[in-house]
Write an enzyme that holds these catalytic residues in place. Sequence first.
Site, PDB file in Angstrom:
ATOM      1  N   ALA A  26       0.846  -1.197   0.000  1.00 42.91           N
ATOM      2  CA  ALA A  26       0.000   0.000   0.000  1.00 42.91           C
ATOM      3  C   ALA A  26       0.882   1.248   0.000  1.00 42.91           C
ATOM      4  O   ALA A  26       2.102   1.154  -0.143  1.00 42.91           O
ATOM      5  CB  ALA A  26      -0.923  -0.009   1.210  1.00 42.91           C
ATOM      6  N   ASN A  27       0.277   2.415   0.137  1.00 40.76           N
ATOM      7  CA  ASN A  27       1.033   3.666   0.249  1.00 40.76           C
ATOM      8  C   ASN A  27       0.374   4.543   1.315  1.00 40.76           C
ATOM      9  O   ASN A  27      -0.600   4.140   1.938  1.00 40.76           O
ATOM     10  CB  ASN A  27       1.096   4.370  -1.115  1.00 40.76           C
ATOM     11  N   ARG A  28       0.907   5.740   1.507  1.00 40.51           N
ATOM     12  CA  ARG A  28       0.523   6.558   2.664  1.00 40.51           C
ATOM     13  C   ARG A  28      -0.688   7.455   2.439  1.00 40.51           C
ATOM     14  O   ARG A  28      -0.975   8.313   3.255  1.00 40.51           O
ATOM     15  CB  ARG A  28       1.700   7.434   3.102  1.00 40.51           C
TER      16      ARG A  28
END
Length: 211
Positions: A26-28
């Site tokens: 995933a990412n932020r």
Amino acid sequence: MTLSGKHVLVTAGPTHEPIDPVRYLANRSSGKQGFAIAAALAAQGARVTLIAGPVALPTPPRVTRIDVETALQMAAAVEAALPADAAIMVAAVADWRVEASAQKIKKGAAGPPTLTLVENPDILATLGRSLRRPRLLIGFAAETENVVAHARAKLARKGCDWIVANDVSADPMGGETNRVHIVTNDGVESWDRMAKDDVAERLADRIAVTI
Ligand code: C5P
């Protein structure tokens, strides 16, 4: 109610790309900016379809929300939601997905697993080339350097009308503020740092006088 009668599509949040049934990449992205934009457009009377990756945010009033997990699901949901008068692609879509394992990968003597990555479709660029392209197509660009130059290149590559670019080294993802540059074929408009809700309202105003 300057946007009444208009259908606007917004993507927001990250995507989660499964590694196995219990893990993901995933990412932020928090989804805050995209949700604020959906809220501001709905407040101006638009019919808003918000296609959201996994985020912990309430659905804004009068917004139709479709929850997805992966980039492939987001691409399918965007396609299914067309036609639209405008699309604002705020989601931080994962560039790659994993060739996922059907079973939980176990630790063991074989050592750490090697993940094979596969490129995800670019939802924005696909829409930019589509016969069903919305009249106004807006992309976002989170950059850490050469923000405006990268945004200009992205505008051409993705076939969109505006790129809203921000420097995520100055305003980290997940924060409450953004300092954005609106990059179009006519030039660049740089806005002061402001709350994401204020960015959303100004963008909705700009969209309302354009479509
Ligand atoms: O190339 P980059 O990921 O920086 O581009 C960001 C813009 O492209 C955002 O508007 C994002 O929503 C969109 N995008 C997309 N599908 C992808 C990757 C990015 O729609 N697979």
